[in-house]
Design a protein around this motif. Structure first.
Motif, short mmCIF file in Angstrom:
data_model
loop_
_atom_site.label_atom_id
_atom_site.label_comp_id
_atom_site.label_asym_id
_atom_site.label_seq_id
_atom_site.Cartn_x
_atom_site.Cartn_y
_atom_site.Cartn_z
N ALA A 465 1.09 -0.77 0.44
CA ALA A 465 0.20 0.10 -0.02
C ALA A 465 0.48 1.22 0.08
N MET A 466 2.39 1.21 1.09
CA MET A 466 2.39 2.31 0.72
C MET A 466 3.43 2.73 -0.65
N GLN A 467 3.61 1.46 -1.59
CA GLN A 467 4.30 1.81 -2.86
C GLN A 467 3.55 1.87 -3.13
N VAL A 468 2.11 1.68 -3.68
CA VAL A 468 1.41 1.64 -4.81
C VAL A 468 1.19 3.08 -4.85
N THR A 469 0.84 3.67 -3.27
CA THR A 469 -0.16 5.34 -3.26
C THR A 469 0.86 6.18 -3.29
N LEU A 470 2.27 5.97 -2.80
CA LEU A 470 3.81 6.94 -3.70
C LEU A 470 3.84 6.96 -5.26
N LYS A 471 3.54 5.52 -5.97
CA LYS A 471 3.21 5.73 -7.02
C LYS A 471 1.74 6.60 -7.81
N GLN A 472 1.15 6.45 -7.88
CA GLN A 472 0.02 7.19 -7.48
C GLN A 472 0.45 8.69 -7.37
N ALA A 473 0.98 9.15 -6.37
CA ALA A 473 1.00 10.90 -6.41
C ALA A 473 1.76 11.12 -7.48
N MET A 502 -3.67 9.94 0.11
CA MET A 502 -4.32 8.47 -0.53
C MET A 502 -4.21 7.54 1.00
N ARG A 503 -3.22 7.09 1.10
CA ARG A 503 -2.94 6.12 1.90
C ARG A 503 -4.40 6.22 3.27
N THR A 507 -8.47 3.87 -0.91
CA THR A 507 -8.46 2.26 -0.97
C THR A 507 -7.63 1.75 -0.28
N ARG A 508 -6.91 1.74 -0.15
CA ARG A 508 -5.71 0.64 0.59
C ARG A 508 -6.67 -0.36 2.18
N LEU A 509 -6.78 1.46 2.92
CA LEU A 509 -7.47 1.17 4.30
C LEU A 509 -8.78 -0.07 4.20
N ALA A 510 -9.44 -0.01 3.01
CA ALA A 510 -10.08 -0.90 2.74
C ALA A 510 -9.87 -2.31 2.88
N ILE A 511 -9.11 -2.20 1.77
CA ILE A 511 -8.57 -4.22 1.47
C ILE A 511 -7.45 -4.13 2.77
N CYS A 512 -6.90 -3.73 3.63
CA CYS A 512 -6.35 -4.20 5.15
C CYS A 512 -7.76 -4.61 5.84
N GLU A 513 -9.22 -3.74 6.06
CA GLU A 513 -10.24 -4.62 6.36
C GLU A 513 -10.66 -5.93 5.76
N LYS A 514 -11.00 -5.79 4.41
CA LYS A 514 -11.32 -7.15 3.73
C LYS A 514 -10.19 -8.19 4.15
N ASN A 515 -9.27 -8.57 4.08
CA ASN A 515 -8.17 -9.02 4.27
C ASN A 515 -8.66 -9.61 6.02
N VAL A 516 -7.97 -9.13 6.52
CA VAL A 516 -8.16 -9.51 8.37
C VAL A 516 -9.30 -8.57 9.08
N GLY A 517 -9.98 -7.61 8.61
CA GLY A 517 -10.70 -7.13 9.26
C GLY A 517 -10.54 -5.69 10.48
N ARG A 536 6.63 5.81 4.46
CA ARG A 536 5.95 6.35 5.66
C ARG A 536 4.52 6.57 6.03
N PRO A 537 3.83 5.46 6.67
CA PRO A 537 1.91 6.19 6.75
C PRO A 537 2.27 6.75 8.25
N PRO A 538 0.79 7.50 7.98
CA PRO A 538 0.95 8.85 9.06
C PRO A 538 0.46 7.84 10.36
N LEU A 539 0.64 7.83 11.49
CA LEU A 539 0.53 7.11 12.59
C LEU A 539 -0.67 7.02 13.42
N SER A 540 -1.50 7.81 12.42
CA SER A 540 -3.18 7.44 13.10
C SER A 540 -3.67 6.10 12.36
N VAL A 541 -2.78 5.67 11.11
CA VAL A 541 -3.49 4.78 10.30
C VAL A 541 -2.63 3.68 10.29
N VAL A 542 -1.59 3.08 11.82
CA VAL A 542 -1.68 2.40 11.73
C VAL A 542 -1.79 1.27 12.90
N ALA A 543 -1.94 -0.09 12.92
CA ALA A 543 -2.31 -1.08 13.79
C ALA A 543 -1.73 -0.60 15.42
#
Length: 560
Positions: A465-473, A502-503, A507-517, A536-543
């Motif tokens: 997710a980190m790499q693909v959002t960087l490429k998108q940006a 984007m992170r 859509t990437r957080l939704a992919i995380c959710e459908k994988n691991v809930g 690096r993602p913002p800390l607000s969206v890390v586990a």
């Protein structure tokens, strides 16, 4: 009867699903002209990447490594079997030459021959077991690579058909693929340590095998019945109706031409049945009538997490100690060798104990150079440049001084194509450190060569997710021409800011959710600090720091 079109990362250990690629998505960003009529709007530009888990046989495990290691071991075993057979034959021959009894049998009391025979049996059995393990593993990972490669190609064809009405432009791009092959740049974010080293070994073999596969499209009439034997029905697709995998030995008389990248015809053909209306109205003409487009795939790999950082630091420390020992060694002044160390780290994809003592610090450089050679060959055929030299050097590749890593200079007499200068320099400087520029430059070069991008980590949701959002940006800022308007630092901050949006909101957080809930990336604050800055993602969206998933439900665990 109607299988689900998606395999989540939580199914890694399910053996019956070992041949199905994991967590595969087409991740696209579209630039539209807001001044156009919304009913007739056509994208100005479309940029897509496939994101997925590694092409690895997770159910088989990685305690003994992956396919790359297994195949090397198998080659060693073949030599051992030959030697033991030769030894047994020589002993039997010597026995009959020395005996005068005229007997045609060897008594069991002959210990020497009995031991040689038993040694042959054991080696043959070991070889047979390893051969079977390699065959099953190769079949599983090739299935992954084919599914992912086809997804990438179909995405590129679809984007081409829907992003322009210029028939000449569409047919020119399709003719390019038909003539030179469809280049696929696999961008791996795995670390060369522990289980992930085995995954790298599996994936590298899968991608090599993918080069022997070609794609063909055929029209499917709704009135036709799909027999279900050779043709497999495709469910849930608007246009795809069936697929069929066919083996055909290459024709020795069709070995390609010097101007054609497809120097060797594929041995396997993935035939795809397409809805007849779409086939006739949308599919570019050069791709019709069974035209073959060969996959031309390569793997660039760079660990980007704390595991790779720790492995690099450990390796560099041992190298420093060894160098000092060699410099200062004398009978009266010696330095003790550094003991073997086991790296214990946090792992954003942890799903159990991982033996971090298994490390290979040269494999990343080796794989990246192998991939560079493939891409450079492709680039020089597609865009030939006379008398090109490596950047910052007056020497052709292969003639550099011995002080430079020899792994980097095993190319033939060909020179570095100008499109790949930055990639070349990043690989040169990548030994022993996290050099994210290798992945970044490889992706940019693949786009310039009309290729597709595939981004993966262990399971395709966090580092991916980190790499693909960087490429998108980067694509967004390139499309908006911001790079020419801003200084280097400002442009970098803008790209990172867009990637962060984007992170968090893409859509990437939704992919995380459908994988691991849980809509969180499986990193903690410590791991984030050791990642390349732009990833690096913002800390607000890390586990968070806790493992085992307790931060969410109190049971289970988050993995990718």
């Amino acid at each position: 009867e109607h299988p689900a079109p998606y395999r989540p990362s939580s199914s890694k250990a399910v053996e019956i699903l070992s041949g199905i690629p994991m967590n595969v998505h087409v991740h696209s960003i579209v630039l539209n002209d807001s001044t156009q009529n919304s009913e007739t709007i056509r994208p100005l530009s479309v940029y897509s990447n496939v994101t997925c888990g590694a092409c690895a046989d997770h159910a088989a495990g990685f305690k003994s490594g992956g396919l790359r290691r297994f195949q090397l071991k198998r080659n060693e075993l073949i030599d051992i079997v030959k030697k033991r057979k030769t030894d047994l034959i020589s002993k039997v021959q010597a026995y009959f030459q020395s005996t005068r009894s005229g007997s045609r049998h060897i008594p069991t009391s002959n210990i020497e021959i009995s031991q040689a025979r038993q040694a042959c049996i054991e080696a043959e059995q070991y070889l047979a077991d390893l051969t079977w393990a390699c065959a099953v593993r190769r079949a599983n990972v090739l299935s992954h690579a084919i599914g992912i490669g086809l997804t990438s190609f179909l995405s590129s064809v679809s984007n081409l058909c829907h992003s322009t009405t210029d028939v000449n432009r569409i047919n020119a791009k399709a003719e390019f693929w038909k003539r030179h092959g469809y280049l696929i740049c696999f961008e791996g974010l795995l670390s060369a340590a522990g289980k992930e080293l085995g995954m790298i070994e599996d994936t590298s073999v899968a991608i090599d095998m993918l080069n022997g596969v070609g794609v063909q499209f055929f029209p499917h009439n709704p009135a036709e019945q799909i027999d279900g034997r050779s043709k497999v029905a495709v469910y849930g697709s608007q246009y795809l109706r069936w697929i069929q995998f066919v083996h055909q030995a290459p024709n020795p008389g069709q070995q390609g031409t010097p101007e054609n990248t497809t120097l060797v015809q594929p041995s396997f053909f993935l035939q795809v049945g397409i809805d007849v209306s779409y086939y006739n109205q949308k599919l570019p003409v050069p791709l019709r009538n069974g035209a073959v487009v060969r996959f031309y795939s390569m793997l660039f790999e760079m660990g980007v997490d704390i595991v790779q950082w720790t492995a690099n630091t450990s390796a560099n420390a041992r190298k420093t100690v060894a160098d000092k020992r060699n410099e200062s060694f004398s009978p009266n002044n010696s330095v003790a060798p550094a003991p073997d160390q086991t790296v214990s780290t946090f792992d954003d994809d942890d799903d159990g104990d991982d033996d971090m003592s298994s490390q290979d610090f040269d494999i990343l450089t080796t794989l990246n150079m192998e991939a560079f050679k493939k891409m450079n060959t492709f680039a020089n055929i597609v865009y030939p440049q006379p008398n090109q030299q490596p950047p910052n050097s007056g020497l052709a590749i292969g003639n550099e001084s011995s002080s430079v890593n020899p792994l980097l200079f095993n190319l033939e007499s060909s020179s570095v194509n100008p499109l790949l200068f930055n990639l070349y320099e990043n690989i040169r400087s990548s030994a022993g450190k996290i050099q994210h520029g290798v992945i970044d430059c490889a992706a940019q070069a693949a786009t310039q060569l009309s290729g597709g991008g595939v981004i993966f980590c262990k399971s395709g949701k966090d580092r991916t997710a980190m790499q693909v959002t960087l490429k998108q940006a980067q694509f967004l800022n390139s499309g908006l021409k911001r790079e020419s308007e801003l200084d280097k630092d400002s442009h970098k901050r803008t790209v990172y800011s867009d990637a962060t949006l984007m992170r968090v909101y893409g859509t990437r957080l939704a992919i995380c959710e459908k994988n691991v809930g849980a809509p969180k990336y499986a990193f903690n604050a410590l791991q984030v600090k050791f990642m390349p800055e732009m990833l690096r993602p913002p800390l607000s969206v890390v586990a968070g720091f806790l493992k085992g998933g307790q931060v969410f439900t109190g049971k289970g665990f988050i993995e990718s």
